[in-house]
Design an enzyme around this catalytic site. Sequence first.
Site, mmCIF file in Angstrom:
data_model
loop_
_atom_site.group_PDB
_atom_site.id
_atom_site.type_symbol
_atom_site.label_atom_id
_atom_site.label_comp_id
_atom_site.label_asym_id
_atom_site.label_seq_id
_atom_site.Cartn_x
_atom_site.Cartn_y
_atom_site.Cartn_z
ATOM 1 N N SER A 118 0.860 -1.180 0.000
ATOM 2 C CA SER A 118 0.000 0.000 0.000
ATOM 3 C C SER A 118 0.892 1.225 0.000
ATOM 4 C CB SER A 118 -0.910 0.047 1.232
ATOM 5 O OG SER A 118 -1.937 -0.903 1.151
ATOM 6 N N THR A 129 -7.028 -5.501 9.186
ATOM 7 C CA THR A 129 -8.161 -6.024 9.959
ATOM 8 C C THR A 129 -8.103 -5.609 11.423
ATOM 9 O OG1 THR A 129 -7.020 -8.089 10.500
ATOM 10 C CG2 THR A 129 -8.326 -8.055 8.469
ATOM 11 N N ALA A 131 -6.439 -6.775 13.901
ATOM 12 C CA ALA A 131 -6.245 -7.838 14.884
ATOM 13 C C ALA A 131 -4.895 -7.681 15.560
ATOM 14 C CB ALA A 131 -6.358 -9.202 14.211
ATOM 15 N N HIS A 441 1.621 -10.380 5.800
ATOM 16 C CA HIS A 441 2.386 -10.372 7.051
ATOM 17 C C HIS A 441 3.851 -10.714 6.805
ATOM 18 C CE1 HIS A 441 -1.609 -11.428 9.352
ATOM 19 N NE2 HIS A 441 -1.577 -10.183 8.905
ATOM 20 N N THR A 487 1.382 -7.152 13.813
ATOM 21 C CA THR A 487 1.502 -5.707 14.012
ATOM 22 C C THR A 487 1.756 -5.329 15.461
ATOM 23 O OG1 THR A 487 0.090 -5.282 12.103
ATOM 24 C CG2 THR A 487 0.387 -3.478 13.658
#
Length: 506
Positions: A118, A129, A131, A441, A487
């Site tokens: 991105s 998301t 999470a 990830h 993250t």
Amino acid sequence: MNARDYPASVDVVIVGSGPNGAAYARILSESAPEASIAMFEVGPTVSDPPGSHVKNIEDAGRRARAQERSEGPGERAATISDPGAAKSGQRRGRAGTYLLADGYRVEGEDGMPVAAFSSNVGGMGAHWTAACPRPHDSERIDFLPDLDELLDEAERLLGVTTDAFDSSPFASIVRERLSEAVDGGRDHAHRAQRMPLAVHRRDDGRLVWSGSDVVFGDVTRENPRFSLYDETLVTRVLTDGGRASGVEIRDLRSGAVHSVAARVVVVAADGLRTPQVLWASGIRPAALGRMLNDQTQVVFAARLRDVHAGADDAVAASGALSEQSGVTWVPFSDEMPFHGQIMQLDASPVPLAEDDPIIPGSIVGLGLFCAKDLQWDDRVEFSDDAVDGYGMPSMTIRYSLTPNDHAVVERAREEIVRLGRAVGDPLDERPFTMPAGASLHYQGSTRMGETDDGLSVCSPDSEVWGVPGLFVAGNNVIPTSTACNPTLTSVALAVRGARKIAGSLH
């Protein structure tokens, strides 16, 4: 906070505006408020406040445009708009991302067909998301004695909660059914539970998803010595006498090239572009780009049994679809080396009969992420001749699953069917294994090490070995094989690095 007149020099340069770059800005704004900070982001500002999650944009048209503007060189390319697109084998990125154009697979290897990026203020943090599970067992970094305190701090910066979905009518049903299926023999920390999420619920009931804006916080936004420059490409890190001394940048609006001097440089450009910046700078330790690892993702869907629609289940106060089933977490363990998240799908991934209406929230998606064997030869390589859409060294990904990796994926496929049957009626006969790169990830490419043994790129403080004043940040710093969403861990490592910088600036 956004600015355009580039400074000649600052104390700290931060490359990248995702959650990790934002964490450095936040900790430095709190702990070293006298330090001047310039943050450079290659993509545009697509949300207000800068770095906020696009899910928080209520207007669907504006949200779609924000996603398109995040797609860098791939803007307006076809993206995945429904779960079936991935199953059909179409090589498409998710909305808000763009794919590595070529070099994603070498003949005879698995590669990463859907390796994606991105380019926008907030990075992937504007599209994730949210999470934020904690690492367990072998996912943890055993040479960091302060890891749990760092994770606490990361939860503060990201605004992590576990109660945003407590009022969701099906959340407890999903969690109870999963608990019956997995909790036997597990200690409390490893049992099915609420997923920690970087999300909170407003007084009007609307969900607000955390992006870099939450990590920045008011203290960064109001810091007069912090500036964020979007649409600015950092082409290389400058060094003087072996020490980081600044960066060379290119204004993507005008094409002009500038140099910005700095006492400290932090490169937080993502798992593939962070090593790219170092390579372009001539900073090429043996481990750069090595030990690259992704998480193979297995997905399945089921329809909850014995649930009924309420009178106001269809629409939330904002007009957006309600979240009815919450998000449930099945933690990783060394015995079961995958991490599970179970959450509502906005639509059924398979066609249903017209006379078979879907109760909102009754279609749930199950995902298991698999930990991968770490291999020295799994890597991202960079060219000294060919360039990508930004004029940076082009990438080639070398990546293969081991026999053990394949065995773990097969175990995950069996387990996800069992879990799907536990919560409801499966909508398909077999689970689907997503193509490599789909998890987003990417880890290990600038991995942390306890000592400078040639197998790592940076120290426990994230400072690049042999290049004082140069720090790296992101999922790429994580040295362990993980299955959980990374993250929270990478932001925790960023906190440690930022504290080291703050101490050195005083």
